[in-house]
Design a protein around this motif. Structure first.
Motif, PDB file in Angstrom:
ATOM      1  N   LEU A 111     -11.392  34.413  29.808  1.00  0.00           N
ATOM      2  CA  LEU A 111     -11.646  35.753  30.336  1.00  0.00           C
ATOM      3  C   LEU A 111     -10.741  36.781  29.659  1.00  0.00           C
ATOM      4  O   LEU A 111     -11.187  37.885  29.319  1.00  0.00           O
ATOM      5  CB  LEU A 111     -11.427  35.769  31.847  1.00  0.00           C
ATOM      6  CG  LEU A 111     -12.381  34.905  32.684  1.00  0.00           C
ATOM      7  CD1 LEU A 111     -11.971  34.948  34.163  1.00  0.00           C
ATOM      8  CD2 LEU A 111     -13.827  35.345  32.520  1.00  0.00           C
ATOM      9  N   ASP A 112      -9.493  36.419  29.458  1.00  0.00           N
ATOM     10  CA  ASP A 112      -8.570  37.360  28.834  1.00  0.00           C
ATOM     11  C   ASP A 112      -8.919  37.583  27.362  1.00  0.00           C
ATOM     12  O   ASP A 112      -8.782  38.704  26.845  1.00  0.00           O
ATOM     13  CB  ASP A 112      -7.130  36.871  28.977  1.00  0.00           C
ATOM     14  CG  ASP A 112      -6.140  38.021  28.906  1.00  0.00           C
ATOM     15  OD1 ASP A 112      -6.184  38.889  29.801  1.00  0.00           O
ATOM     16  OD2 ASP A 112      -5.360  38.065  27.933  1.00  0.00           O
ATOM     17  N   LEU A 113      -9.367  36.533  26.687  1.00  0.00           N
ATOM     18  CA  LEU A 113      -9.794  36.685  25.290  1.00  0.00           C
ATOM     19  C   LEU A 113     -10.953  37.668  25.187  1.00  0.00           C
ATOM     20  O   LEU A 113     -10.978  38.533  24.303  1.00  0.00           O
ATOM     21  CB  LEU A 113     -10.207  35.328  24.721  1.00  0.00           C
ATOM     22  CG  LEU A 113     -10.756  35.334  23.290  1.00  0.00           C
ATOM     23  CD1 LEU A 113      -9.661  35.724  22.297  1.00  0.00           C
ATOM     24  CD2 LEU A 113     -11.338  33.969  22.936  1.00  0.00           C
ATOM     25  N   VAL A 114     -11.921  37.560  26.102  1.00  0.00           N
ATOM     26  CA  VAL A 114     -13.047  38.493  26.096  1.00  0.00           C
ATOM     27  C   VAL A 114     -12.559  39.916  26.308  1.00  0.00           C
ATOM     28  O   VAL A 114     -12.983  40.854  25.615  1.00  0.00           O
ATOM     29  CB  VAL A 114     -14.074  38.094  27.168  1.00  0.00           C
ATOM     30  CG1 VAL A 114     -15.150  39.168  27.320  1.00  0.00           C
ATOM     31  CG2 VAL A 114     -14.716  36.758  26.824  1.00  0.00           C
ATOM     32  N   CYS A 115     -11.649  40.107  27.257  1.00  0.00           N
ATOM     33  CA  CYS A 115     -11.122  41.445  27.512  1.00  0.00           C
ATOM     34  C   CYS A 115     -10.407  42.012  26.297  1.00  0.00           C
ATOM     35  O   CYS A 115     -10.543  43.203  25.973  1.00  0.00           O
ATOM     36  CB  CYS A 115     -10.168  41.414  28.706  1.00  0.00           C
ATOM     37  SG  CYS A 115     -10.967  41.092  30.295  1.00  0.00           S
ATOM     38  N   ARG A 116      -9.649  41.176  25.607  1.00  0.00           N
ATOM     39  CA  ARG A 116      -8.931  41.648  24.429  1.00  0.00           C
ATOM     40  C   ARG A 116      -9.876  41.931  23.262  1.00  0.00           C
ATOM     41  O   ARG A 116      -9.688  42.898  22.517  1.00  0.00           O
ATOM     42  CB  ARG A 116      -7.863  40.631  24.028  1.00  0.00           C
ATOM     43  CG  ARG A 116      -6.663  40.647  24.970  1.00  0.00           C
ATOM     44  CD  ARG A 116      -5.552  39.713  24.555  1.00  0.00           C
ATOM     45  NE  ARG A 116      -5.850  38.324  24.885  1.00  0.00           N
ATOM     46  CZ  ARG A 116      -5.980  37.345  23.994  1.00  0.00           C
ATOM     47  NH1 ARG A 116      -5.847  37.605  22.703  1.00  0.00           N
ATOM     48  NH2 ARG A 116      -6.237  36.123  24.386  1.00  0.00           N
ATOM     49  N   LYS A 117     -10.897  41.128  23.107  1.00  0.00           N
ATOM     50  CA  LYS A 117     -11.879  41.412  22.059  1.00  0.00           C
ATOM     51  C   LYS A 117     -12.612  42.725  22.330  1.00  0.00           C
ATOM     52  O   LYS A 117     -12.958  43.457  21.394  1.00  0.00           O
ATOM     53  CB  LYS A 117     -12.877  40.256  21.955  1.00  0.00           C
ATOM     54  CG  LYS A 117     -12.310  39.005  21.297  1.00  0.00           C
ATOM     55  CD  LYS A 117     -13.363  37.913  21.150  1.00  0.00           C
ATOM     56  CE  LYS A 117     -12.809  36.709  20.401  1.00  0.00           C
ATOM     57  NZ  LYS A 117     -13.807  35.653  20.201  1.00  0.00           N
ATOM     58  N   LEU A 118     -12.833  43.012  23.596  1.00  0.00           N
ATOM     59  CA  LEU A 118     -13.478  44.272  23.962  1.00  0.00           C
ATOM     60  C   LEU A 118     -12.516  45.451  23.972  1.00  0.00           C
ATOM     61  O   LEU A 118     -12.949  46.599  24.114  1.00  0.00           O
ATOM     62  CB  LEU A 118     -14.121  44.139  25.350  1.00  0.00           C
ATOM     63  CG  LEU A 118     -15.337  43.215  25.436  1.00  0.00           C
ATOM     64  CD1 LEU A 118     -15.754  43.035  26.893  1.00  0.00           C
ATOM     65  CD2 LEU A 118     -16.501  43.750  24.609  1.00  0.00           C
TER      66      LEU A 118
END
Length: 439
Positions: free
Chosen positions: A195-202
């Motif tokens: 979830l955090d990876l997705v947030c950082r990619k966004l």
């Protein structure tokens, strides 16, 4: 018949032209086959009739779901061995696997095969084709991927009880591939990392608007609002998911920041959004709607906004027109679901106007995730059966274990695709070193 297992093995080997890789235990308690291997248990003749009336993986799956067939020993090893007998195509021609059962069945012009099939039918005993287990999805009519049909398909899979999913998924309630730094990490930590990876990619920032398409039980929007300060909208077609997600949001004190809707992606009309996440949802869209899906997401995204599309992919077929959806998955797990090669997905995102900036393949991560879910299910098996049904629990155990093997053997993959609605002038807003996932 005093030794049904030996007779079964002999006839099957005549049809296949090679020894069976597993032991067999028949309804008369006779047993034969290579020692030290998993045991395929046919509890009754009906199990054989199911496989004869519907040769291939669907007949085998129906026997498994109904409880007519069991596997004693390592389930993963048994499924790996059976895959070489049941698949329509041979992904490993150099592995020396025996001829596939379906191929042998279709090649019944061979007198030896015809003789073996005739004797197998006699061994199965008289009777009409057994009715499919009640866990099988009902027949659907009309065009694929209409609003009504998609809602029915989603309900079949997701509206089976939130308590059951809590048991399988654990406290995170994330039903997609986790992101592991090591195989022995905790599932909760790996899901948090995803979830955090997705947030950082966004590149999420406080005050931005995030749309999560296929929000499930709300884990992504909760994390994004809590850790990154965004205002989030999550959509799902499942009433049970929406109810669960709204309670989680209320308990977290985030009702002012997060909204959950029971809504189809085709019905969203309140863009633009600064970022869009679609995690494990696009597999439900279907090839006939995929261009519409990418076009809608492009329209909903503000110029300079980012899309993270997290999607399972299949391998390309030599003849794409002949591609068929997996029968067991379609009937019991994800009705009307479809997988596409990652190259096609990238092309369709580009055709919609997106600039694709990064593709990260994480298939090994999904194998690890699925094995943890299977372990959760097996550890609480009596409770899983109580919450759903014996057949439904067996569906989930079979499909998750089989999918874990498919990811491990590179038969399917999963990819995170980062795309940008790049504005006029070409300023994407991404850092020079994208994989830092800052900026």
């Amino acid at each position: 018949m005093t030794d049904a297992a030996t007779r079964l093995a002999t006839l099957a080997e005549e049809a296949l032209g090679a020894p069976l890789p597993l032991r067999i235990r028949a309804w008369d308690r006779s047993e034969t086959g290579p020692p030290g291997t998993p045991v395929l248990i046919l509890r009754n003749r009906r199990a054989l009739r199911r496989m004869l009336w519907k040769p291939g993986e669907l007949g085998l799956a129906r026997a498994w779901v109904a409880g007519d067939l069991e596997i004693e020993g390592d389930l993963y090893e048994a499924l790996d061995q059976l895959a070489g007998l049941l698949w329509e195509r041979d992904d490993e021609p150099a592995a020396g696997r025996p001829a596939r059962l379906v191929t042998a069945w279709k090649a019944a012009r061979d007198p030896r095969v015809r003789h073996a099939v005739r004797d197998l039918v006699a061994l199965a005993g008289p009777g009409l084709p057994p009715a499919p287990p009640r866990e099988e999805a009902g027949s659907t009519r009309g065009p694929l991927h209409t609003l009504r049909r998609d809602k029915q398909a989603i309900s079949h899979h997701y509206d089976v009880g939130n308590d059951f999913y809590e048991l399988v998924l654990g406290p995170s309630m994330v039903y997609s591939c986790a992101y592991w730094d090591r195989p022995d990490a905790a599932l909760e930590d790996a899901q948090h990392a995803k979830l955090d990876l997705v947030c950082r990619k966004l590149a999420l920032e406080p005050g931005q608007r995030l749309l999560d398409v296929g929000c499930g039980w709300g884990s992504m929007v909760l994390h994004a609002a809590r850790a990154y300060g965004v205002r989030a909208v999550g959509i799902t077609l499942s009433e049970e998911q929406a109810s669960y997600a709204r309670k989680r949001i209320a308990d977290a004190g985030l009702t002012e920041k997060v909204e959950i809707r029971v809504q189809d992606y085709r019905e969203i009309d309140d863009g633009p959004y600064d970022a869009i996440s679609s995690i494990g949802m696009a597999e439900h869209v279907g090839s006939v709607r995929y261009a519409e899906y990418t076009g809608i997401l492009h329209r909903l995204l503000a110029p300079g906004g980012r899309l993270l599309n997290h999607q399972i992919a299949r391998r390309p077929e030599p003849d794409e027109e002949a591609y068929h959806v997996d029968e067991f998955i379609d009937r019991y797990v994800f009705p009307d679901g479809e997988l596409a090669p990652v190259g096609r997905t990238v092309s369709q995102l580009e055709e919609a106007g997106f600039e694709v900036r990064d593709v990260e393949a994480i298939r090994e991560h999904y194998a690890l995730t699925l094995r943890r879910w299977v372990a959760n299910l097996e550890r609480s098996w009596p409770e899983a059966v109580r919450l759903t049904s014996p057949g439904r629990a067996r569906v989930w155990r079979l499909y998750m274990a089989a999918c874990a093997l498919s990811f491990e053997r590179n038969r399917i993959g999963v990819n995170q695709i980062l795309a940008v609605r790049t504005p006029e002038g070409g300023a994407s807003g991404l850092p020079l070193r994208t994989r830092d996932w800052r900026g």
